[in-house]
Every structure is written in structure tokens, then in C-alpha cells.
Design a protein around this motif. Structure first.
Motif, short mmCIF file in Angstrom:
data_model
loop_
_atom_site.label_atom_id
_atom_site.label_comp_id
_atom_site.label_asym_id
_atom_site.label_seq_id
_atom_site.Cartn_x
_atom_site.Cartn_y
_atom_site.Cartn_z
N THR B 146 0.83 -1.20 0.00
CA THR B 146 0.00 0.00 0.00
C THR B 146 0.87 1.25 0.00
O THR B 146 0.62 2.20 -0.75
N ILE B 147 1.91 1.24 0.83
CA ILE B 147 2.80 2.41 0.89
C ILE B 147 3.51 2.59 -0.44
O ILE B 147 3.57 3.69 -0.99
N ARG B 148 4.04 1.48 -0.98
CA ARG B 148 4.79 1.57 -2.23
C ARG B 148 3.90 2.07 -3.36
O ARG B 148 4.30 2.87 -4.20
N GLU B 149 2.64 1.61 -3.38
CA GLU B 149 1.72 2.02 -4.43
C GLU B 149 1.44 3.53 -4.35
O GLU B 149 1.34 4.22 -5.36
N LYS B 150 1.32 4.03 -3.13
CA LYS B 150 0.98 5.45 -2.95
C LYS B 150 2.20 6.35 -3.08
O LYS B 150 2.10 7.48 -3.53
N LYS B 151 3.35 5.87 -2.59
CA LYS B 151 4.52 6.74 -2.51
C LYS B 151 5.58 6.40 -3.57
O LYS B 151 6.61 7.06 -3.63
N GLY B 152 5.36 5.35 -4.32
CA GLY B 152 6.31 5.01 -5.38
C GLY B 152 7.43 4.10 -4.94
O GLY B 152 7.85 3.23 -5.68
N SER B 153 7.91 4.31 -3.72
CA SER B 153 9.01 3.47 -3.24
C SER B 153 9.01 3.50 -1.71
O SER B 153 8.35 4.33 -1.10
N LEU B 154 9.74 2.58 -1.12
CA LEU B 154 9.76 2.52 0.35
C LEU B 154 11.02 3.18 0.91
O LEU B 154 11.02 3.67 2.04
N ALA B 155 12.07 3.20 0.09
CA ALA B 155 13.36 3.70 0.59
C ALA B 155 13.25 5.17 0.98
O ALA B 155 12.66 5.98 0.26
N LEU B 157 11.55 6.62 3.29
CA LEU B 157 10.33 7.09 3.95
C LEU B 157 10.45 6.96 5.46
O LEU B 157 11.17 6.12 5.98
N LYS B 158 9.70 7.81 6.17
CA LYS B 158 9.62 7.71 7.63
C LYS B 158 8.24 7.16 7.99
O LYS B 158 7.22 7.71 7.61
N VAL B 159 8.26 6.04 8.71
CA VAL B 159 7.01 5.37 9.06
C VAL B 159 6.90 5.30 10.58
O VAL B 159 7.81 4.80 11.24
N ALA B 160 5.80 5.82 11.14
CA ALA B 160 5.57 5.73 12.58
C ALA B 160 4.57 4.62 12.86
O ALA B 160 3.51 4.55 12.22
N ILE B 161 4.92 3.72 13.78
CA ILE B 161 4.00 2.67 14.21
C ILE B 161 3.58 3.01 15.63
O ILE B 161 4.42 3.15 16.52
N VAL B 162 2.27 3.20 15.82
CA VAL B 162 1.78 3.74 17.08
C VAL B 162 0.94 2.71 17.82
O VAL B 162 0.02 2.14 17.23
N SER B 173 6.70 -7.58 12.15
CA SER B 173 6.90 -7.88 10.72
C SER B 173 7.14 -6.60 9.93
O SER B 173 7.96 -6.56 9.02
N ASN B 174 6.41 -5.54 10.29
CA ASN B 174 6.61 -4.27 9.59
C ASN B 174 8.01 -3.72 9.81
O ASN B 174 8.62 -3.18 8.89
N ILE B 175 8.52 -3.84 11.02
CA ILE B 175 9.87 -3.33 11.29
C ILE B 175 10.90 -4.10 10.47
O ILE B 175 11.75 -3.52 9.80
N TRP B 176 10.79 -5.45 10.49
CA TRP B 176 11.75 -6.24 9.70
C TRP B 176 11.68 -5.85 8.23
O TRP B 176 12.71 -5.61 7.59
N GLY B 177 10.48 -5.78 7.71
CA GLY B 177 10.31 -5.54 6.28
C GLY B 177 10.72 -4.13 5.88
O GLY B 177 11.50 -3.94 4.95
N LEU B 178 10.20 -3.14 6.58
CA LEU B 178 10.43 -1.75 6.18
C LEU B 178 11.90 -1.37 6.29
O LEU B 178 12.44 -0.68 5.43
N ALA B 183 13.44 2.01 4.70
CA ALA B 183 12.62 3.03 5.35
C ALA B 183 13.08 3.21 6.80
O ALA B 183 13.70 2.33 7.38
N GLU B 184 12.77 4.39 7.35
CA GLU B 184 13.05 4.63 8.76
C GLU B 184 11.78 4.31 9.55
O GLU B 184 10.72 4.82 9.24
N VAL B 185 11.91 3.45 10.56
CA VAL B 185 10.74 3.05 11.32
C VAL B 185 10.83 3.62 12.73
O VAL B 185 11.83 3.46 13.43
N ARG B 186 9.77 4.33 13.14
CA ARG B 186 9.68 4.84 14.50
C ARG B 186 8.55 4.10 15.21
O ARG B 186 7.49 3.88 14.61
N VAL B 187 8.79 3.71 16.44
CA VAL B 187 7.71 3.09 17.21
C VAL B 187 7.42 3.97 18.41
O VAL B 187 8.33 4.55 19.02
#
Lengths: 185, 312
Positions: B146-155, B157-162, B173-178, B183-187
Motif C-alpha cells: 500500500t505504501i509503495r503504491e501510494k509513494k512510489g518506493s519505500l526507501a 520514507l519515515k514510518v511511525a507505528i503507534v 513484521s513491519n519493522i523487519w520488512g520496512l 525506510a526509517e521506522v519509529r515506534v
């Protein structure tokens, strides 16, 4: 079989020959369908796609009408998926117009066993119900395994099963010709 | 590049190339879901079992529809109402299904590592649909799609998981994958719901939601798992909502075109404000569609020939 391990045996068509064959097919499509009203072209990935686009251009040059061009990926319809070692990559089907009621011309580079065409016909029927489906190929090399024939043929080339027909297009291969390849053993 | 694994157990083991192959394969699959006739003959004669030891609506129906769209036969088994309730072991259940000729087992189980255990016991392909608090790889893949489709790429990007990171297999799984995809993952969440080892997975840890949301491109809001909140890890839902709930005001801190995601089912008014959930930046419904596409892609790739032999 990898094409790199094969050696070139003969050239069947050069760029001029390919152009003449496609222009003739464009004329035949217009003649057979009495114009191009309701006609649409569907290129079978991969080399059928640029061929369909070129036919559309020639038709537009002759008739002054633009016909829609769609792209068909037949991977999910192949009959050999259970026998292959790995799943082939799936690419997108892009048919942006409704096929129901259309006169569709399916375009591919080489007609050989007929299995690709069988898969393409199934894929088209899942998109709707065209009025007619016709088949245009640049090369018909014989050796059919199922009862399928082409309506428009660029060139008939009698081949042996050991040979490979390689259609090279500028858009994909950077050159414009058709050659017969053969194993080197 | 070809798919070579027998199973999909988690994103931790996958390479970026493998993740891209799944996401690339899901693109044409999504086109099929948009057709009037949602059916291709690809998996004719293959059988898929969904074996669920925990409740689920969307993951399970998503897998079953994905299998049916590709013409596979499906059987759904739940822990209640099957031999599991009579005390049959996971291994025996797996062997029974194998003996019936099953090609793919999709399993959800409350124990972390259950999918890997089953994968070692049976020759069929195993897809982990959630194991304990360990991984939920198909959810992360659909989030990434979904992110890749909307933003074109994952590299980049900053993603916050709340939310409740501690109990969340979706977060893991999201942290491993992203992070693998650059991508930069914030929790962020209540300190009691942040596992101590999360930084080692490559995520940045925040305890204040405002700081975590600053300039992010994606906000992935996790469900407060009410069924796992009996231990008093935070005082009340009201307080959680006040401190960590995603509302319109907090959204102003993100990048202006940030996506709002939620794996579902939502507790509207708790972790996410209804205005945000149904707002124009929410892609929550698209996530559901994309989930079917990603699962179709996986079923296709995992039913490949004998070369899918790398087991783990």
C-alpha cells in the motif's frame, strides 16, 4: 534453452522486411473488418506489445483513425505451470477498454505450438465477450499442438523443432530483424 | 529472480529482492480483483487450508478469497469445532491435512514459532497468518504494498507505528520488512508496551507521540488488543486515547501527504479518531483490497515447482 548458447543460422527478415509485413497486415486488418470501427488490438507480452503498437500506428496512418491497444499477460493462464521448476514472473494485463462487443485482433511475434494463443484466448474471455477475435503474427513457424490458426501472417517459415525463431525489436532488443538460431552441439 | 522458499514464515528471513518479488507479483493480482470476472485458472487443482487457532475475519476471508480467485480449492478449519478441541497435536493435524493432499496450509496460532514448527513437520507450503506475538508477514507485506503504491518506493520514507508494540506481530513484521527496504521506522506507545529489544530490530523508539509523528510519511496505527490488556499495562482506554490516540490535531505534525493505516479491526475513538479513520488520507480500506492481492501473489509463488526447496 538459452539463446546465448545458440548460433545464428539465417536471417529471415530485416528491418525493411518487417515493416513491409506489418504494413500489409495493417491493410488486411482494415480490409477484413471493412474499416476499423469497433476494432481493438491486444498485444501478447512481451514482443506482441510493440508489434500491436506499430500495427495501430500503421492503421492510423492509413485510415486516420486510432484503434485502442491493450496489453495481455498470459502467465496466469499457462498450461505448463505445474511442470515448470519455478513460477514465472507475472506481469500486468492492461486492457483499459471494455472488450465486450469489440472486434479484437490478438497480436504476437511467433506462432508455434499454439499454446500461448490458447492461453491468451482464455485470458480475453475472462475480460468480457468480444464479437470476434482474430490472430495476427509476424512469423508462423508451424508445429501446432492444438487446432489454432492465424488470420494474418507476416511470413510463413518452415522450421525444425530444434531451431529457435528470434524476433528482435528495437523497443526491447535494440535491433530490428528476425533470425533462426540453432544449437551448437 | 525466482521464488525459492517452501514457506513464508516471517519477513525476518526474507531478502529485499524476495520482498520486491512478492510486491511486484501483487500488482497484476490487484488488476484481477478489479475485474467483473474475478477468476483465473492458475491454481486449478491445488488445495489451500486455512487453519485458525485464533479468531479472525479479514485475514481468513482474505486468504480464502485470494485462493478462490486463483481457482484453488479451500477448506477452513477452526480450533473450535475440529479435532483440535479433542486434543489433537499441531503435528498430527498437519500430517492429517498432508495425507488429504493439501498443498498450502495458512495458519494462525497463539504460540510464537508455531508456523515454523509446522513447516518442519509437513511437506506442504506453510504461510504464517500470525503466530503469537512473533510475526504476521502477510499484513506487513500488504502494508508495504500500500505504501509503495501510494509513494512510489519505500526507501527513505519515515514510518511511525503507534500503539501496543509489545503484543504486536504486525509491528514486528513491519519493522523487519520496512527497515530492509530502506525506510526509517519509529515506534511509539506507552513505555509498558514497548519491548526492551525493539531498538535492536532497527526501529527508533519514542515515548511521546508528538515527537514520533514529526514529519512522517506514514502513520500505522495499531489496534489496542483489548483481549491482551488484562495485566494493567496502562491505566485506562480513555487515558490511552488522550495520550496516544491519532486525531486530526496530531495529524498536523506529519508530512502533509502522510498516509494513515490501520491493520483492523479498529477501536474507533480509542487508538484512532473516526474523523481520521474515514478522512481523505486514510488508506485503511485499500489495505484490505491490497491484502487479497498480496495473498494471491504469495499463493502463486509458493505453489511453484520442486525448486521451492529452501525450507527456512
Amino acid at each position: 534453452m538459452n539463446e546465448r548458447d545458440l548460433k545464428e543460422k539465417a536471417q529471415i527478415l530485416d528491418d525493411k522486411g518487417m515493416r513491409r509485413a506489418l504494413v500489409r497486415i495493417a491493410h488486411e486488418i482494415i480490409e477484413r473488418n471493412k474499416g476499423v470501427e469497433n476494432v481493438a488490438l491486444i498485444g501478447v507480452r512481451r514482443r506482441g506489445v510493440p508489434l500491436a503498437q506499430r500495427l495501430a500506428k500503421y492503421i492510423s496512418d492509413i485510415e486516420g483513425t486510432t484503434v485502442p491497444v491493450g496489453i495481455l499477460d498470459i502467465t496466469l493462464y499457462r498450461d505448463d505451470l505445474t511442470t515448470l521448476a519455478n513460477q514465472p514472473q507475472v506481469h500486468q494485463t492492461e486492457v483499459k477498454f471494455p472488450v465486450t462487443g469489440k472486434k479484437l485482433v490478438l497480436v504476437d511475434d511467433v506462432l508455434y505450438t499454439g499454446r500461448t494463443v490458447r492461453a491468451a484466448l482464455d485470458a480475453i474471455m475472462d475480460l468480457g465477450r468480444p464479437e470476434v477475435v482474430q490472430l495476427a503474427v509476424l512469423i508462423d513457424r508451424g508445429h501446432r499442438e492444438i487446432p489454432i490458426r492465424a488470420d494474418y501472417v507476416g511470413k510463413n517459415v518452415p522450421t525444425s523443432r530444434k531451431e529457435v525463431i528470434s524476433v528482435r525489436l528495437t523497443e526491447i532488443d535494440g535491433e530490428e530483424r528476425v533470425v533462426i538460431l540453432e544449437g551448437t552441439e | 529472480m525466482f521464488w525459492q522458499r517452501k514457506d513464508l514464515l516471517g519477513l525476518r528471513q526474507l531478502t529485499p529482492e524476495e520482498i520486491n518479488l512478492v510486491l511486484d507479483t501483487a500488482v497484476p493480482m490487484k488488476e484481477i480483483i478489479g475485474r467483473k470476472i474475478k477468476k483465473t485458472p492458475t491454481l486449478r487443482g491445488r488445495s489451500v487450508v486455512t487453519l485458525f487457532y485464533e479468531n479472525s475475519t479479514r485475514t481468513r476471508s482474505s486468504f480464502e478469497l485470494a485462493a478462490k480467485f486463483l481457482s484453488a480449492d479451500t477448506v477452513g478449519l477452526s480450533a473450535s469445532g475440529s479435532s483440535v478441541a479433542k486434543g489433537e497435536s499441531l503435528r498430527d493435524t498437519g500430517l492429517t491435512l498432508t495425507a488429504m493432499g493439501v498443498d498450502v496450509v495458512v495458519m494462525r496460532h497463539p504460540a510464537s514459532g508455531a508456523a515454523e514448527y509446522l513447516a518442519r513437520c509437513i511437506p506442504a507450503a506453510v504461510i504464517n497468518a500470525g503466530d503469537g506475538t512473533h510475526e504476521h508477514p502477510t499484513q506487513a507485506l500488504l502494508d508495504m504494498f500500500t505504501i509503495r503504491e501510494k509513494k512510489g518506493s519505500l526507501a527513505g520514507l519515515k514510518v511511525a507505528i503507534v500503539g501496543d508494540i509489545l503484543h504486536s506481530r504486525v509491528a514486528r513484521s513491519n519493522i523487519w520488512g520496512l527497515t530492509k527496504m530502506g525506510a526509517e521506522v519509529r515506534v511509539v506507545g506507552p513505555a509498558t508496551l514497548l519491548p526492551p529489544d525493539i531498538e535492536q530490530m532497527g526501529a527508533r523508539v519514542y515515548t511521546e507521540v508528538e515527537a514520533a509523528l514529526e514529519g512522517v510519511d506514514v502513520v500505522n496505527v495499531l489496534r489496542i488488543q483489548l483481549e491482551r490488556q488484562q495485566q494493567g499495562l496502562f491505566p485506562s482506554l480513555r487515558e490511552y486515547s488522550r495520550l496516544f490516540g491519532i486525531n486530526q490535531k496530531r495529524l498536523e505534525l506529519t508530512a502533509p501527504d502522510a498516509l494513515i493505516m490501520h491493520p483492523g479491526p479498529m477501536n474507533r475513538g480509542v487508538e484512532i479518531d473516526p474523523q481520521v479513520a474515514y478522512g481523505n488520507r486514510s488508506v485503511i480500506n485499500e489495505q484490505v483490497t491490497n491484502g487479497v492481492a498480496v495473498r494471491m501473489a504469495l499463493l502463486y509463488l509458493l505453489t511453484g515447482g520442486e525448486h521451492n526447496a529452501i525450507s527456512h
